[in-house]
Structure formats: structure tokens, C-alpha cells
Write a protein that holds these residues in place. Structure first.
Motif, PDB file in Angstrom:
ATOM      1  N   TYR A  71       0.844  -1.192   0.000  1.00 19.32           N
ATOM      2  CA  TYR A  71       0.000   0.000   0.000  1.00 19.32           C
ATOM      3  C   TYR A  71       0.878   1.239   0.000  1.00 19.32           C
ATOM      4  O   TYR A  71       2.068   1.176   0.315  1.00 19.32           O
ATOM      5  N   THR A  72       0.283   2.378  -0.396  1.00 20.41           N
ATOM      6  CA  THR A  72       1.059   3.606  -0.538  1.00 20.41           C
ATOM      7  C   THR A  72       0.169   4.819  -0.347  1.00 20.41           C
ATOM      8  O   THR A  72      -1.036   4.763  -0.591  1.00 20.41           O
ATOM      9  N   ASN A  73       0.767   5.911   0.100  1.00 13.67           N
ATOM     10  CA  ASN A  73       0.049   7.192   0.131  1.00 13.67           C
ATOM     11  C   ASN A  73       0.397   8.049  -1.078  1.00 13.67           C
ATOM     12  O   ASN A  73      -0.099   9.164  -1.209  1.00 13.67           O
ATOM     13  N   GLY A  74       1.266   7.551  -1.948  1.00 12.48           N
ATOM     14  CA  GLY A  74       1.588   8.226  -3.190  1.00 12.48           C
ATOM     15  C   GLY A  74       2.744   9.199  -3.125  1.00 12.48           C
ATOM     16  O   GLY A  74       3.325   9.551  -4.138  1.00 12.48           O
ATOM     17  N   ASN A  91       3.946  -6.457   5.481  1.00  9.62           N
ATOM     18  CA  ASN A  91       4.336  -6.465   6.891  1.00  9.62           C
ATOM     19  C   ASN A  91       4.350  -5.062   7.484  1.00  9.62           C
ATOM     20  O   ASN A  91       4.895  -4.858   8.574  1.00  9.62           O
ATOM     21  N   ASN A  92       3.787  -4.113   6.757  1.00  7.96           N
ATOM     22  CA  ASN A  92       3.696  -2.718   7.199  1.00  7.96           C
ATOM     23  C   ASN A  92       5.062  -2.058   7.347  1.00  7.96           C
ATOM     24  O   ASN A  92       5.247  -1.146   8.155  1.00  7.96           O
ATOM     25  N   GLN A  93       6.018  -2.530   6.544  1.00  8.19           N
ATOM     26  CA  GLN A  93       7.354  -1.950   6.513  1.00  8.19           C
ATOM     27  C   GLN A  93       7.559  -1.228   5.177  1.00  8.19           C
ATOM     28  O   GLN A  93       7.082  -1.686   4.134  1.00  8.19           O
ATOM     29  N   ILE A  94       8.276  -0.124   5.201  1.00  3.16           N
ATOM     30  CA  ILE A  94       8.597   0.576   3.955  1.00  3.16           C
ATOM     31  C   ILE A  94       9.540  -0.287   3.130  1.00  3.16           C
ATOM     32  O   ILE A  94      10.534  -0.818   3.653  1.00  3.16           O
ATOM     33  N   MET A  95       9.219  -0.474   1.859  1.00  4.19           N
ATOM     34  CA  MET A  95      10.086  -1.259   0.979  1.00  4.19           C
ATOM     35  C   MET A  95      11.468  -0.629   0.913  1.00  4.19           C
ATOM     36  O   MET A  95      11.617   0.590   1.115  1.00  4.19           O
ATOM     37  N   PRO A  96      12.523  -1.418   0.650  1.00  2.00           N
ATOM     38  CA  PRO A  96      13.903  -0.894   0.665  1.00  2.00           C
ATOM     39  C   PRO A  96      14.097   0.391  -0.131  1.00  2.00           C
ATOM     40  O   PRO A  96      14.822   1.286   0.297  1.00  2.00           O
TER      41      PRO A  96
END
Length: 452
Positions: A71-74, A91-96
Motif C-alpha cells: 500500500y502507498t500514500n503516493g 508487513n507494514n514496513q517501507i520497501m527498501p
């Protein structure tokens, strides 16, 4: 028994195999300040654990089984809005490489982001839109879910797509009439120009500009009906040709709006007041005077926001800063019978002024027997019909694909263009009624087939 006749149905086979990967794409909604809900049980259920921070827009995507992918806020937006701008994994972690910051869109746009899958791959296109405070225009990022041990990572971040950054905050898309490709639509910030981008397996193409409708400061969502036939923007609705991308025939609703959503059939348009501070209205697109068909559904100046059609056929309405989502439970009914429920779905977090941005064309995969009657766009013949073991097709259109579907809309056979001129084997089909959908360069058409 008629041997051959055109059947006007919802896009029963329109969803077909090209849509199969998207049946549950919109089952998980992540939005607002740490808010989320899932439709995997059929009705929305509150979900905790989200790290989403968005003033308005967001997007999320799920796999064939309804499992959240990302998911993203854009994007962060301007300095007046809190960080981060990011893409989060399941997992609610920001992708690398998922820190978007200023490289993409703006979370204070109601349609800050939009996700389009690359069919048959682990790749997803993420399109983002700027806002009035941070005009970044239309940008493209690419997410590959095969990376980071299946949790996903970005291989491209924030590539400029639009020739101008002076765009309105609306960003929408719909399926192409061929059932495989897409149309992405944006609008300029102050003018009457729509930019319609074709999107194929090769990616996004060069836009066509349609200068149509009133010239004004366009706020809020741009929405296309689930059928792909009508588009709403600014104070107007237009005819949309999902075979060519053309936008024509503007009709005014007579007021500014911010949130917009069509009922599943496309008959009713719902809007929330300008900049969200206002009421909820319904318009009947079958009325000869569209503006005069206005019915107030919610008054009192409630701080309403964007809307989104759900997998269950209900329309969900954001209410600013509230720990709930409001619902239009029966959007196909006129007036009070639409059964609006204020603060209906309870959340453990705050909704803010946004809901995820999904293509309403997803709706037809889950509801192939929808009330919408899709007109055939070209003629073709099936013979013999009724049939026993084989059939042939005849059409002047250039056919790219044939689908044979059950009466419930399940795709049973998919045939390529090279099989059009040969006999089609139907011997595995039991006696009964089926639908044959043909996709061509002229659009999509459906006829009934009877097997004896």
C-alpha cells in the motif's frame, strides 16, 4: 428456441481471464491515519497495524487470494504535510527503495496514487499525482514483488510522465474495451483539457488531449463508471469511449464537487460538496435535465470527502477525522431509498479525507450479473446455434480473442485469433446455455450459445 440473438447483459465475460488476477485486488483498503479494513469476509472489517499516514489519497493492492501485497500514500506532498511518503509491504514496513518523499505524488491529493498490474508478471506500475501545494504532475514508479524475498521493492521511482506538472489532483483509470489494456486519465489544473493515456503490456503510451467541457479549477476526484462508459470531472459528466479513449458530450450537474462515485450500473452519480465541506447529492443520469435531478442525501455541512465503490456494490464515503466510514448501502435506488448510513463502519484509526483509489471496472469481475446492460459494439455470428459439438464464428471485425463462459460468467474456454477461422470444439460442454464473448479491434460483443 431462437438460433442466434444478441443478449444484452452485464459484461458477463467482459471480465474474463484478463480480469482473473484482479478479482480480489481491491479487498484490502489502507488509508487515512493508520486506518485499514478488509473485505475478505464479504463485508468491511477493521484492520489494525497499518503504518499509513495520508491526509487524503492512497492505493493498495492484493493478490488472487485476497492477501495484501502493498500500500502507498503516493508521496510526501509539500512541507505542510507530515512524512513519510512511501510504499509499505504487507508487513507494514517501507520497501527498501520505497521512500517516495518528493520524488512522486502528494498525499494531500484525493487520488494521489493508482496501481496497474502487468499481467502475468510480478510487476506493478504505480502512478502518482501531485497536489496544489506540490505540483509534481503524473509520475511512474515500478514495483517488483519478486524482490526482497517476495515482500517487494521498487526498481523505478518517480519518473516524470506528464509534459506538464500543472494538473488537477484527479487520477483515474479503467479497463480498455479489449479486456486487456487500460486507459489512464488526468486533467489540467485550470482549463478544459483531459489527457488520456493508453496503457498496454508495454507500459504507458503517449496521451491524447481532449479539450471538452467547461474551463475551471478542477478539484477532487475524477471517476469512471464500472462499465467504462461515463466519466465525471469538475461540474460535469461526459461520455467515455473505452474502445478509443474519446471523451465527449459534457452534461452539467450544476454545482462544484469534490468526491464522486457512480452506482455499479452507472445510472446514479453521487458527489460530495466542493472541497469536502458540504453535503452529499445524488444525480440520475437517465434524467433529461441532469442538474434538475439533484437530490440531497446528506445535509448539515458534514465534512465529507472522496468516495469509492466497494467489492460489495456499496459506495463508501470518507468523513474527515472520524474513526469510521459512511456508506451508501443501496446506490442503485433513487433518493432516500439509497439507504445512506452515516458513520457506519467503525475504525480503530482515523479516516481523514480519503479512501484508496481503485478502478471501478474491478466490480464486474465479482458481479458478472450486474444490472448494467452492456450494448454489443459490433456484430458477429455463431453457427450452428443451437450446436452439439462444434461452432464457427463470422465477423467483419478483426478478432483478437474469444471466450466461452457459463451463464454465471465463469470463463470456460479462451481461444486466440488463429482459431477464429476454424471449428471451435464445444464437445466438453454439457447441454445448456452459455455466453460467447468476442474481443476485437472494434470493442467487445456477447451472444448466447445453446448447446444441445
Amino acid at each position: 428456441m431462437k438460433s442466434i440473438y444478441i443478449t444484452l447483459i452485464a459484461a458477463t465475460c467482459f471480465v474474463g481471464q484478463s480480469y482473473s488476477q484482479q478479482a480480489k485486488a481491491w479487498n484490502n483498503w489502507y488509508f487515512g491515519w493508520f486506518a485499514a479494513m478488509t473485505f475478505n469476509s464479504g463485508t468491511p472489517v477493521d484492520v489494525t497495524g497499518s503504518n499509513m499516514i495520508s491526509m487524503e489519497g492512497s492505493a493498495s493492492y492484493s493478490d488472487d487470494n485476497g492477501q495484501l501485497l502493498f500500500y502507498t500514500n503516493g508521496g510526501k506532498g509539500d512541507s505542510g504535510f507530515p512524512p513519510p511518503g512511501a510504499v509499505w509491504n504487507r508487513n507494514n514496513q517501507i520497501m527498501p527503495n520505497g521512500d517516495l518523499l518528493y520524488a512522486a505524488g502528494c498525499s494531500s491529493s484525493p487520488q494521489s496514487s493508482l496501481i496497474i498490474p502487468k499481467t502475468g508478471t510480478t510487476t506493478y506500475y504505480l502512478y502518482t499525482m501531485g497536489c496544489v501545494g506540490a505540483m509534481t504532475g503524473l509520475r511512474e514508479s515500478i514495483i517488483d514483488m519478486s524482490l526482497d524475498n517476495g515482500l517487494g521493492d521498487l526498481t523505478q521511482v518517480g519518473t516524470q510522465i506528464s509534459a506538464t506538472t500543472s494538473l488537477s489532483e484527479g487520477l483515474t483509470a479503467t479497463k480498455h474495451a479489449n479486456g486487456t489494456d487500460y486507459w489512464i486519465i488526468t486533467h489540467d489544473y485550470w482549463g478544459n483539457n483531459f489527457y488520456v493515456y493508453p496503457h498496454t503490456s508495454a507500459g504507458i503510451g503517449t496521451p491524447t488531449t481532449y479539450s471538452v467541457g467547461g474551463s475551471s479549477n478542477i478539484h477532487g476526484q475524477i471517476k469512471i463508471s464500472a462499465s467504462g462508459k461515463v466519466i465525471a470531472c469538475g461540474e460535469e459528466v461526459f461520455t467515455f469511449n473505452n474502445a478509443t479513449g474519446a471523451i465527449t458530450n459534457p452534461r452539467s450537474i450544476g454545482r462544484s464537487a469534490w468526491g464522486r462515485s457512480f452506482s455499479p450500473s452507472g445510472r446514479f452519480l453521487y458527489v460530495t460538496g466542493a472541497l469536502g465541506v458540504g453535503n452529499l447529492y445524488q444525480y440520475d443520469l437517465e434524467a433529461s435535465n441532469l442538474a434538475a435531478s439533484e437530490i440531497e442525501i446528506l445535509g448539515g455541512g458534514v465534512f465529507t470527502g472522496p468516495m469509492q465503490l466497494g467489492p460489495d456494490g456499496k459506495i463508501y464515503v470518507a468523513i474527515n477525522g472520524n474513526q469510521s466510514v459512511s456508506v451508501i448501502n443501496s446506490p442503485e435506488n433513487g433518493g432516500a431509498a439509497c439507504n445512506f448510513g452515516l458513520y457506519q463502519v467503525a475504525l480503530t484509526a482515523s479516516c481523514q479525507l480519503g479512501l484508496p483509489n481503485f478502478m471501478d471496472s474491478y466490480y464486474y469481475e465479482l458481479h458478472p450479473t450486474s444490472a448494467y446492460l452492456e450494448e454489443n459494439q459490433f456484430a458477429f455470428e455463431i453457427y450452428p446455434n443451437p450446436a452439439s459439438s462444434t461452432i464457427r464464428l463470422k465477423s467483419e471485425a478483426s478478432i483478437s480473442e474469444i471466450r466461452i463462459c457459463s451463464i454465471a460468467g465463469t470463463v470456460l474456454q479462451t481461444l486466440g485469433s488463429n482459431e477464429v477461422s476454424t471449428e471451435i470444439d464445444c464437445s466438453d460442454l454439457q447441454a445448456g446455455t452459455y455466453f460467447v464473448q468476442v474481443i476485437s479491434d472494434q470493442g467487445t460483443a456477447v451472444k448466447e450459445l445453446v448447446i444441445q
